[in-house]
Structures are given as structure tokens and as C-alpha cells.
Design an enzyme around this catalytic site. Structure first.
Site, PDB file in Angstrom:
ATOM      1  N   GLN A 101      62.419  22.013  12.362  1.00 34.60           N
ATOM      2  CA  GLN A 101      62.622  23.304  11.697  1.00 34.60           C
ATOM      3  C   GLN A 101      62.670  23.101  10.185  1.00 34.60           C
ATOM      4  OE1 GLN A 101      65.861  25.685  13.944  1.00 34.60           O
ATOM      5  NE2 GLN A 101      66.160  23.588  14.615  1.00 34.60           N
ATOM      6  N   HIS A 119      58.642  25.745  10.900  1.00 33.32           N
ATOM      7  CA  HIS A 119      59.074  26.748   9.922  1.00 33.32           C
ATOM      8  C   HIS A 119      58.309  26.603   8.606  1.00 33.32           C
ATOM      9  CE1 HIS A 119      63.165  27.523  12.154  1.00 33.32           C
ATOM     10  NE2 HIS A 119      62.113  27.950  12.817  1.00 33.32           N
ATOM     11  N   CYS A 168      48.333  34.209  -7.681  1.00 33.61           N
ATOM     12  CA  CYS A 168      47.034  33.643  -7.304  1.00 33.61           C
ATOM     13  C   CYS A 168      45.965  34.555  -7.884  1.00 33.61           C
ATOM     14  CB  CYS A 168      47.016  33.524  -5.780  1.00 33.61           C
ATOM     15  SG  CYS A 168      45.451  33.553  -4.966  1.00 33.61           S
ATOM     16  N   THR A 208      70.858  20.260  14.464  1.00 30.14           N
ATOM     17  CA  THR A 208      70.623  21.704  14.374  1.00 30.14           C
ATOM     18  C   THR A 208      71.791  22.454  14.984  1.00 30.14           C
ATOM     19  OG1 THR A 208      69.195  23.561  15.050  1.00 30.14           O
ATOM     20  CG2 THR A 208      69.118  21.585  16.441  1.00 30.14           C
ATOM     21  N   ASN A 233      74.724  15.381  16.762  1.00 30.29           N
ATOM     22  CA  ASN A 233      75.244  16.327  15.784  1.00 30.29           C
ATOM     23  C   ASN A 233      76.618  15.847  15.309  1.00 30.29           C
ATOM     24  OD1 ASN A 233      76.180  18.853  14.448  1.00 30.29           O
ATOM     25  ND2 ASN A 233      74.442  19.779  15.501  1.00 30.29           N
ATOM     26  N   MET A 234      76.987  16.273  14.122  1.00 27.43           N
ATOM     27  CA  MET A 234      78.325  15.975  13.601  1.00 27.43           C
ATOM     28  C   MET A 234      79.383  16.728  14.388  1.00 27.43           C
ATOM     29  SD  MET A 234      78.168  14.053  10.897  1.00 27.43           S
ATOM     30  CE  MET A 234      79.491  14.363   9.745  1.00 27.43           C
ATOM     31  N   GLU A 235      78.956  17.902  14.908  1.00 27.61           N
ATOM     32  CA  GLU A 235      79.904  18.797  15.571  1.00 27.61           C
ATOM     33  C   GLU A 235      79.365  19.178  16.938  1.00 27.61           C
ATOM     34  OE1 GLU A 235      80.130  22.112  12.912  1.00 27.61           O
ATOM     35  OE2 GLU A 235      80.684  20.829  11.219  1.00 27.61           O
TER      36      GLU A 235
HETATM   37  C1  BJW Z   1      74.479  16.871  11.192  1.00 30.45           C
HETATM   38  C2  BJW Z   1      74.635  16.116  10.064  1.00 30.45           C
HETATM   39  C3  BJW Z   1      74.389  14.765  10.221  1.00 30.45           C
HETATM   40  C4  BJW Z   1      75.110  18.201   9.501  1.00 30.45           C
HETATM   41  N1  BJW Z   1      74.054  14.314  11.409  1.00 30.45           N
HETATM   42  N2  BJW Z   1      74.141  16.500  12.384  1.00 30.45           N
HETATM   43  C5  BJW Z   1      66.516  35.645  20.473  1.00 30.45           C
HETATM   44  C6  BJW Z   1      67.867  35.942  20.411  1.00 30.45           C
HETATM   45  C7  BJW Z   1      68.461  36.333  19.210  1.00 30.45           C
HETATM   46  C8  BJW Z   1      67.696  36.429  18.039  1.00 30.45           C
HETATM   47  C9  BJW Z   1      66.360  36.129  18.112  1.00 30.45           C
HETATM   48  C10 BJW Z   1      65.783  35.746  19.312  1.00 30.45           C
HETATM   49  N3  BJW Z   1      64.469  35.506  19.075  1.00 30.45           N
HETATM   50  C11 BJW Z   1      64.213  35.704  17.765  1.00 30.45           C
HETATM   51  C12 BJW Z   1      65.341  36.116  17.162  1.00 30.45           C
HETATM   52  C13 BJW Z   1      65.478  36.442  15.705  1.00 30.45           C
HETATM   53  C14 BJW Z   1      65.593  35.216  14.824  1.00 30.45           C
HETATM   54  C15 BJW Z   1      66.838  34.424  15.187  1.00 30.45           C
HETATM   55  O1  BJW Z   1      66.818  33.422  15.874  1.00 30.45           O
HETATM   56  N4  BJW Z   1      67.973  34.858  14.663  1.00 30.45           N
HETATM   57  C16 BJW Z   1      69.251  34.153  14.893  1.00 30.45           C
HETATM   58  C17 BJW Z   1      69.864  33.824  13.534  1.00 30.45           C
HETATM   59  C18 BJW Z   1      70.113  35.001  15.780  1.00 30.45           C
HETATM   60  N5  BJW Z   1      64.395  34.363  14.923  1.00 30.45           N
HETATM   61  C19 BJW Z   1      63.325  34.640  14.215  1.00 30.45           C
HETATM   62  O2  BJW Z   1      63.282  35.615  13.487  1.00 30.45           O
HETATM   63  C20 BJW Z   1      62.122  33.729  14.365  1.00 30.45           C
HETATM   64  N6  BJW Z   1      60.997  34.548  14.626  1.00 30.45           N
HETATM   65  C21 BJW Z   1      60.739  35.054  15.843  1.00 30.45           C
HETATM   66  O3  BJW Z   1      61.302  34.642  16.837  1.00 30.45           O
HETATM   67  O4  BJW Z   1      59.810  36.070  15.839  1.00 30.45           O
HETATM   68  C22 BJW Z   1      59.759  36.957  16.957  1.00 30.45           C
HETATM   69  C23 BJW Z   1      60.995  37.872  16.931  1.00 30.45           C
HETATM   70  C24 BJW Z   1      61.478  38.371  15.737  1.00 30.45           C
HETATM   71  C25 BJW Z   1      62.631  39.184  15.717  1.00 30.45           C
HETATM   72  C26 BJW Z   1      63.304  39.471  16.910  1.00 30.45           C
HETATM   73  C27 BJW Z   1      62.815  38.929  18.107  1.00 30.45           C
HETATM   74  C28 BJW Z   1      61.645  38.126  18.123  1.00 30.45           C
HETATM   75  C29 BJW Z   1      61.850  32.978  13.069  1.00 30.45           C
HETATM   76  C30 BJW Z   1      62.916  31.999  12.732  1.00 30.45           C
HETATM   77  C31 BJW Z   1      62.690  31.437  11.337  1.00 30.45           C
HETATM   78  C32 BJW Z   1      63.905  30.707  10.796  1.00 30.45           C
HETATM   79  N7  BJW Z   1      63.823  30.649   9.382  1.00 30.45           N
HETATM   80  C33 BJW Z   1      64.767  29.817   8.648  1.00 30.45           C
HETATM   81  C34 BJW Z   1      64.324  29.798   7.158  1.00 30.45           C
HETATM   82  C35 BJW Z   1      63.070  28.950   6.969  1.00 30.45           C
HETATM   83  C36 BJW Z   1      62.665  28.889   5.562  1.00 30.45           C
HETATM   84  C37 BJW Z   1      63.672  28.174   4.701  1.00 30.45           C
HETATM   85  O5  BJW Z   1      64.010  27.000   4.959  1.00 30.45           O
HETATM   86  O6  BJW Z   1      64.124  28.787   3.725  1.00 30.45           O
HETATM   87  O7  BJW Z   1      64.783  28.492   9.146  1.00 30.45           O
HETATM   88  S1  BJW Z   1      66.470  30.359   8.828  1.00 30.45           S
HETATM   89  C38 BJW Z   1      67.147  28.726   8.784  1.00 30.45           C
HETATM   90  O8  BJW Z   1      67.789  28.404  10.058  1.00 30.45           O
HETATM   91  C39 BJW Z   1      65.943  27.777   8.668  1.00 30.45           C
HETATM   92  C40 BJW Z   1      66.338  26.676   9.607  1.00 30.45           C
HETATM   93  O9  BJW Z   1      65.176  25.935   9.970  1.00 30.45           O
HETATM   94  C41 BJW Z   1      66.987  27.430  10.725  1.00 30.45           C
HETATM   95  C42 BJW Z   1      67.847  26.594  11.639  1.00 30.45           C
HETATM   96  O10 BJW Z   1      68.877  25.979  10.928  1.00 30.45           O
HETATM   97  P1  BJW Z   1      69.325  24.497  11.321  1.00 30.45           P
HETATM   98  O11 BJW Z   1      68.226  23.563  11.032  1.00 30.45           O
HETATM   99  O12 BJW Z   1      69.880  24.504  12.676  1.00 30.45           O
HETATM  100  O13 BJW Z   1      70.446  24.219  10.209  1.00 30.45           O
HETATM  101  P2  BJW Z   1      72.003  24.628  10.196  1.00 30.45           P
HETATM  102  O14 BJW Z   1      72.462  24.519   8.798  1.00 30.45           O
HETATM  103  O15 BJW Z   1      72.237  25.904  10.889  1.00 30.45           O
HETATM  104  O16 BJW Z   1      72.717  23.494  11.077  1.00 30.45           O
HETATM  105  C43 BJW Z   1      72.802  22.153  10.643  1.00 30.45           C
HETATM  106  C44 BJW Z   1      73.438  21.350  11.763  1.00 30.45           C
HETATM  107  O17 BJW Z   1      73.407  19.977  11.406  1.00 30.45           O
HETATM  108  C45 BJW Z   1      74.908  21.701  12.045  1.00 30.45           C
HETATM  109  O18 BJW Z   1      75.078  21.863  13.454  1.00 30.45           O
HETATM  110  C46 BJW Z   1      75.689  20.467  11.551  1.00 30.45           C
HETATM  111  O19 BJW Z   1      76.836  20.199  12.315  1.00 30.45           O
HETATM  112  C47 BJW Z   1      74.654  19.394  11.713  1.00 30.45           C
HETATM  113  N8  BJW Z   1      74.786  18.245  10.818  1.00 30.45           N
HETATM  114  N9  BJW Z   1      75.044  16.964   9.023  1.00 30.45           N
HETATM  115  C48 BJW Z   1      73.927  15.161  12.471  1.00 30.45           C
HETATM  116  N10 BJW Z   1      74.548  13.943   9.170  1.00 30.45           N
HETATM  117 ZN    ZN Z   2      45.333  35.628  -3.850  1.00 25.67          ZN
END
Ligand code: BJW
Ligand code: ZN
Length: 268
Positions: A101, A119, A168, A208, A233-235
Site C-alpha cells: 500500500q 496505491h 502539464c 498495516t 506489527n508493533m501492535e
Molecule cells: C509497525 C511498525 C514497525 C508501525 N513494524 N509494524 C469496505 C468497507 C468499508 C470501507 C470501504 C470498503 N471498501 C472500500 C471502502 C472505502 C475505503 C476504505 O477502506 N475506507 C476505510 C478507511 C474505512 N477504500 C477506498 O476508498 C479504496 N477504494 C475503493 O475501494 O474503491 C471502491 C469503493 C469506494 C468507496 C466505497 C466502496 C468501494 C481506496 C483506498 C486508497 C487508500 N489511500 C490511502 C492514501 C494513498 C495515498 C497517500 O499515501 O497519500 O492509502 S489512505 C492511507 O491508508 C494510505 C495507506 O496505504 C492506507 C493504509 O494505511 P496503512 O499502510 O495500514 O498505515 P497505518 O498508518 O494505518 O498503519 C501502520 C501500521 O504499522 C500500524 O498498525 C502500526 O502499529 C504498524 N507499525 N511501526 C511493524 N516498525
Molecule cells: Zn496535461
């Protein structure tokens, strides 16, 4: 760990699903939790089409800041353990697929080849007018963004006029990313990601929070058909109790141990 290593030694198709936590030890901030704020906003609240429509300059300062941070970072032992494991198992006729991601390209920098950046990437842009997608590693991406984007500036509001944002053919370009509430690119998600997830016989979910879909459903889906899943994961996360293994701690330490060469690994 010994139980996990027994599965690992035999698995032919392994899928690794990673999130921001895998890059945390490289110094890249995560989205959620204490480090997940930029100025007064939560990072994930800026990663939306609505945030861009409302204040494109603010969103560009946010992405400019993240581009500048990430370009100075290097892969950590977690990224390197994954890349080394992929290459080693590949020589044995086994396949490791990394679905990330993360948009920081650190898996790529570590040498991972079978990689889906579902992503997108901070270093790709898309024109809002003609739709052209292009690689862009410029620093700064446009003169007006130079020196902006720090997490705590004197004024928290965006400081550059919209007409000075990167362009652009006339249209503003933006980072080519999967924003919340927009569908993932179907050619990546449906054609590549889904089949790879479904043919896996071992899954790792690394760094994640497991709250963002569709990535959050991959491991529960394979687990439901009896495939062992290991969470690193850390947690704990909402998914933890559904999986066979949970390795709690920094993945820069847990992954190298889990993915090291196993004495029973067989070269085909
Ligand atoms: C460690 C550590 C160490 C720390 N060692 N661990 C079904 C149900 C409900 C909602 C939806 C669903 N289907 C779709 C949705 C809507 C939405 C969604 O999921 N919303 C939720 C928030 C509820 N999804 C979407 O919109 C997706 N599109 C889609 O499905 O289209 C169709 C649709 C749309 C609308 C409705 C229904 C269907 C697209 C998702 C795009 C996500 N975009 C982002 C931004 C990307 C650009 C950017 O980077 O700026 O992606 S949001 C952000 O969260 C980013 C990340 O990739 C993503 C996930 O975060 P991640 O990687 O898990 O990070 P953290 O910070 O949350 O967690 C870090 C973890 O690491 C923690 O657990 C720590 O403990 C751990 N950690 N240090 C090991 N050293
Ligand atoms: Zn253009």
C-alpha cells in the site's frame, strides 16, 4: 516462530501485503497513530479527492513534503529481508509476491521485483486535464513549492497560489495515487492482485493497521480458505485474532528472523 518457519520452508507461492509500518524504521511517518498528523490534519484526511477539490495548494504542500522526506530515506532490514527472500526463493522455483500500500518506492529500492504498488507512487503524476501519467522525481516539483510543506510552518495554511501549482498542458498535475473513495486501478487490482492473492499458500501481513480496503480483505480472504497468515506489527490490529501467527515488534527485527534461509529449504 518455529511453526511459522515450517510452513515457510515448504510454501511455493507466498504473498506479502505491506503497509506504512514497514517503512517506519526508515523514518517515513505512518498514517494512523501518534505520527500520523501533518500540521493539524490527519494524513489520511488529505489523501482524498474532496481535500484536493477544496484546497489543492494545501494537498500539494502535503505531497511535496512527503516527496522530499522519502527521497532521503533508505530501505531498512525489513524491506531488505523481503527482497532477499524473494530472490532466494525465486532461484528455488518458488514465488514471492509483494503487494504494498506504500507509495514510497522503498520495496523497489530494496530490490523487490514481484511488486504491486496498489496505491501508486509519490513519484508519478497525472494531469487533471489530459490525463497523462508520468514519472517525476524533480525536487522541488515546481519552483513555488520550494521550501514549503514543513509539518509546522509559521502559518498552517497553504501559502502558494493555485496558478503556481505544477502543470502539464495547462491542467494541474497531481500525484498519481489511490485516494480514499476512488477505486483502485482495475488493471492492477483485478488482473494482477486478485489472482496472486488467490493462488498463495502462505500470506504475510506486515505493518498495516488493516482498516483500509481492499488491501484489508486480502489476508482474511486467504485465511478463510485455510491458508496460514502471519501478521507482523508493533501492535494488535482488528485482524489479529483471525490469523494463525502474530509477531509483535518492529518488523525490521522480526522479518529478518522469519524469512532467513531455512535448513529444510530445497532447491528444485
Ligand atoms: C509497525 C511498525 C514497525 C508501525 N513494524 N509494524 C469496505 C468497507 C468499508 C470501507 C470501504 C470498503 N471498501 C472500500 C471502502 C472505502 C475505503 C476504505 O477502506 N475506507 C476505510 C478507511 C474505512 N477504500 C477506498 O476508498 C479504496 N477504494 C475503493 O475501494 O474503491 C471502491 C469503493 C469506494 C468507496 C466505497 C466502496 C468501494 C481506496 C483506498 C486508497 C487508500 N489511500 C490511502 C492514501 C494513498 C495515498 C497517500 O499515501 O497519500 O492509502 S489512505 C492511507 O491508508 C494510505 C495507506 O496505504 C492506507 C493504509 O494505511 P496503512 O499502510 O495500514 O498505515 P497505518 O498508518 O494505518 O498503519 C501502520 C501500521 O504499522 C500500524 O498498525 C502500526 O502499529 C504498524 N507499525 N511501526 C511493524 N516498525
Ligand atoms: Zn496535461
Amino acid at each position: 516462530m518455529a511453526d511459522f518457519r515450517t510452513f515457510f520452508a515448504k510454501a511455493k507461492h507466498i504473498v506479502i501485503i505491506s503497509g506504512a509500518g514497514v517503512s517506519a524504521e526508515s523514518g517515513v511517518p505512518t498514517f494512523r497513530g501518534a505520527g500520523g498528523y501533518w500540521r493539524k490534519w490527519q494524513a489520511q484526511d488529505l489523501a482524498t479527492p474532496q481535500a484536493f477539490a477544496h484546497n489543492p495548494s494545501r494537498v500539494w504542500e502535503f505531497y511535496h513534503y512527503r516527496r522530499e522526506v522519502v527521497r532521503t530515506k533508505e530501505p531498512n532490514p525489513g524491506h531488505l529481508a523481503i527482497a532477499e527472500c524473494e530472490a532466494r526463493l525465486g532461484r528455488q522455483g518458488r514465488r514471492v509476491m509483494v503487494i504494498t500500500q506504500n507509495i514510497d518506492e522503498l520495496h523497489r529500492k530494496a530490490g523487490t521485483k514481484n511488486l504491486l504498488e496498489i496505491h501508486g507512487s509519490l513519484f508519478k503524476t497525472r494531469c487533471t486535464s489530459c490525463g497523462v501519467v508520468a514519472e517525476n522525481y524533480k525536487s522541488p516539483i515546481c519552483p513555488a513549492l520550494s521550501g514549503t510543506g514543513a509539518p509546522e510552518p509559521e502559518t498552517q495554511e497553504a501559502r502558494i497560489p493555485v496558478e503556481k501549482l505544477p502543470r502539464c498542458c495547462g491542467g494541474i498535475i497531481l500525484s498519481h495515487l489511490a485516494w480514499l473513495s476512488l477505486p483502485l486501478q482495475p488493471q492492477i487490482y483485478l488482473n494482477l492482485c486478485k489472482p496472486r492473492v488467490h493462488c498463495s499458500v502462505l500470506a504475510l501481513q506486515v505493518g498495516t493497521s488493516s482498516v483500509v480496503y481492499p488491501a484489508a480483505m486480502f489476508a482474511p480472504q486467504v485465511s478463510a480458505r485455510g491458508v496460514p497468515v502471519a501478521e507482523f506489527n508493533m501492535e494488535t490490529t482488528p485482524a489479529t485474532n483471525r490469523f494463525r501467527f502474530h509477531f509483535q515488534g518492529p518488523c525490521g527485527s522480526t522479518l529478518p528472523e522469519a524469512l532467513a534461509r531455512h535448513e529444510n529449504e530445497t532447491v528444485s
